[in-house]
Design a protein around this motif. Structure first.
Motif, PDB file in Angstrom:
ATOM      1  N   ALA A 156      35.070  24.134  -5.437  1.00  0.00           N
ATOM      2  CA  ALA A 156      34.734  23.419  -4.220  1.00  0.00           C
ATOM      3  C   ALA A 156      33.319  22.290  -4.250  1.00  0.00           C
ATOM      4  O   ALA A 156      33.331  21.466  -3.592  1.00  0.00           O
ATOM      5  N   ALA A 157      32.690  22.582  -5.367  1.00  0.00           N
ATOM      6  CA  ALA A 157      31.492  21.481  -5.477  1.00  0.00           C
ATOM      7  C   ALA A 157      31.777  20.564  -6.340  1.00  0.00           C
ATOM      8  O   ALA A 157      30.878  19.647  -6.720  1.00  0.00           O
ATOM      9  N   ALA A 158      33.108  20.377  -6.880  1.00  0.00           N
ATOM     10  CA  ALA A 158      33.379  19.367  -7.736  1.00  0.00           C
ATOM     11  C   ALA A 158      34.756  19.074  -7.756  1.00  0.00           C
ATOM     12  O   ALA A 158      35.614  19.361  -8.701  1.00  0.00           O
ATOM     13  N   LEU A 159      35.188  18.480  -6.328  1.00  0.00           N
ATOM     14  CA  LEU A 159      36.348  18.291  -6.180  1.00  0.00           C
ATOM     15  C   LEU A 159      37.041  17.016  -6.954  1.00  0.00           C
ATOM     16  O   LEU A 159      36.414  15.969  -6.977  1.00  0.00           O
ATOM     17  N   PRO A 160      38.139  17.019  -7.427  1.00  0.00           N
ATOM     18  CA  PRO A 160      38.757  16.042  -8.340  1.00  0.00           C
ATOM     19  C   PRO A 160      39.396  14.847  -7.474  1.00  0.00           C
ATOM     20  O   PRO A 160      40.537  14.382  -7.561  1.00  0.00           O
ATOM     21  N   PRO A 205      26.137  27.485  -0.101  1.00  0.00           N
ATOM     22  CA  PRO A 205      27.204  26.667   0.245  1.00  0.00           C
ATOM     23  C   PRO A 205      27.095  25.200   0.399  1.00  0.00           C
ATOM     24  O   PRO A 205      28.231  24.350   0.333  1.00  0.00           O
ATOM     25  N   LEU A 206      25.539  24.750   0.162  1.00  0.00           N
ATOM     26  CA  LEU A 206      25.477  23.359   0.494  1.00  0.00           C
ATOM     27  C   LEU A 206      26.156  22.420  -0.630  1.00  0.00           C
ATOM     28  O   LEU A 206      26.962  21.341   0.018  1.00  0.00           O
ATOM     29  N   PRO A 207      26.139  22.838  -1.929  1.00  0.00           N
ATOM     30  CA  PRO A 207      26.899  21.634  -2.648  1.00  0.00           C
ATOM     31  C   PRO A 207      28.461  21.517  -2.197  1.00  0.00           C
ATOM     32  O   PRO A 207      28.894  20.415  -2.435  1.00  0.00           O
ATOM     33  N   ALA A 208      29.077  22.706  -1.840  1.00  0.00           N
ATOM     34  CA  ALA A 208      30.424  22.730  -1.500  1.00  0.00           C
ATOM     35  C   ALA A 208      30.470  21.776  -0.165  1.00  0.00           C
ATOM     36  O   ALA A 208      31.454  20.827  -0.025  1.00  0.00           O
ATOM     37  N   LEU A 209      29.897  21.998   0.628  1.00  0.00           N
ATOM     38  CA  LEU A 209      29.747  21.148   2.027  1.00  0.00           C
ATOM     39  C   LEU A 209      29.532  19.709   1.733  1.00  0.00           C
ATOM     40  O   LEU A 209      30.119  18.918   2.203  1.00  0.00           O
ATOM     41  N   ALA A 210      28.551  19.478   0.866  1.00  0.00           N
ATOM     42  CA  ALA A 210      28.208  18.002   0.421  1.00  0.00           C
ATOM     43  C   ALA A 210      29.219  17.276  -0.173  1.00  0.00           C
ATOM     44  O   ALA A 210      29.833  16.041   0.000  1.00  0.00           O
ATOM     45  N   GLU A 211      30.113  18.050  -1.082  1.00  0.00           N
ATOM     46  CA  GLU A 211      31.217  17.547  -1.696  1.00  0.00           C
ATOM     47  C   GLU A 211      32.286  17.349  -0.565  1.00  0.00           C
ATOM     48  O   GLU A 211      33.200  16.366  -0.766  1.00  0.00           O
ATOM     49  N   ALA A 212      32.570  18.130   0.394  1.00  0.00           N
ATOM     50  CA  ALA A 212      33.346  17.722   1.507  1.00  0.00           C
ATOM     51  C   ALA A 212      33.121  16.625   2.186  1.00  0.00           C
ATOM     52  O   ALA A 212      34.009  15.729   2.178  1.00  0.00           O
TER      53      ALA A 212
END
Ligand SMILES: C[S@@+](CC[C@H](N)C(=O)[O-])C[C@H]1O[C@@H](n2cnc3c(N)ncnc32)[C@H](O)[C@@H]1O
Length: 281
Positions: free
Chosen positions: A113-117, A138-145
């Motif tokens: 989730a934190a590195a979406l291609p 959760p923040l890296p995944a939310l930032a990636e979103a």
């Protein structure tokens, strides 16, 4: 999207359990038990969740919708049926689990989730359902979103909070210690079953605007109590006995109270969930 494509990113070719989530050790019956649990859980509350998703801005256009942490595709299949025109991309860090979403009508992508291609600004919606509670941060995944959403795109995060999970009547106070041990076990693996209370603050910290939180309730009115077994039954507790976090006596107590509850024709339950939404700037 008429066909299903499977893409596996090079960084995450190894299927594995993530954060505090391990599909083989979440409920009784191993992986098969967990696949059944995810399906029953989605069946129970999806109509209410869909109503909220629509209220919070999800329509059949403006996609694609990236479902991050889609797991076995229990919700993917239901989204496909409800919103047939909306392109769906189902992402999960666990490629083995995601393989069960084959045929759900979504592109399947194995990734963190934190590195979406996916390209920056390429998505209309990102949905995380019962994923954030398993992430130690959760923040890296939310930032990636936020990165993959185009300006104006919406993030939707569906979660629980163990301290206001709902209501059961009758209620068995002697089970409080057992439930506390379930939460503690998830916490010790890096998760957080009380993340519901932090959702709006997490979305703000990740830079989203126009943040809203809506509760949804699922009750036993007109349903067999067995439908609530994934939430209230002892299946979720069995792996805790295996790991030593729960005693056999505690497990037996929980199983006994669940059987009593199911056998009580007057018993009633309401489960509460929460969906938080935000807009990418
Ligand atoms: C409780 S399951 C929920 C599955 C699905 N969203 C549903 O509601 O049926 C949590 C899912 O999040 C996935 N997950 C956990 N950490 C992840 C991460 N860092 N990146 C992508 N997926 C992750 C797990 O592999 C699992 O499929």
């Amino acid at each position: 999207m008429s066909s299903t494509t499977t893409t596996t990113t090079s960084a995450t070719t190894t299927a594995r359990a993530a954060g505090s989530y391990d599909p083989a050790r979440t409920t009784s019956g191993g992986l098969a038990g967990e696949l059944a649990r995810l399906e029953t859980q989605a069946e129970l509350s999806f109509p209410e969740e869909l109503r909220l998703l629509r209220e919070l801005g999800v329509t059949g256009t403006g996609g694609p919708l990236i479902e991050v942490g889609a797991g076995s595709g229990a919700v993917t299949r239901r989204l496909r049926a409800a919103l047939p025109e909306l392109p769906l991309i189902a992402v999960d860090i666990d490629g083995d689990l995601l393989a069960h979403a084959d045929g759900a009508g979504a592109e399947l992508v194995t990734a963190d989730a934190a590195a979406l291609p996916m390209e920056t600004g390429s998505a209309g919606y990102v949905l995380l359902r019962y994923v954030v509670q398993h992430l130690s941060d959760p923040l890296p995944a939310l930032a990636e979103a936020r990165r993959v959403l185009r300006p104006g795109g919406r993030i939707l995060v569906t979660e629980v909070d163990a301290s206001c999970w709902g209501l059961a009547d009758p209620w068995y106070p002697e089970l409080a210690g057992v439930h506390a041990k379930l939460s503690a076990s998830q916490e010790s693996a890096g998760g957080d079953r009380t993340v519901g209370r932090r959702l709006t603050r997490l979305l703000a910290a990740a830079g989203f605007d126009d943040i809203a939180l809506r509760p949804f309730a699922t009750t036993s009115d007109g349903r067999p109590m067995e439908d609530f077994a994934p939430h209230l039954g002892p299946g979720r507790l069995q792996p805790l006995v295996a790991s030593g976090a729960l005693t056999l006596a505690e497990f037996a107590l929980a199983a006994d109270r669940w059987n009593r509850f199911k056998a009580d024709p007057e018993a009633w339950v309401m489960l509460l969930g929460f969906t938080a939404a935000g807009t990418a700037p």
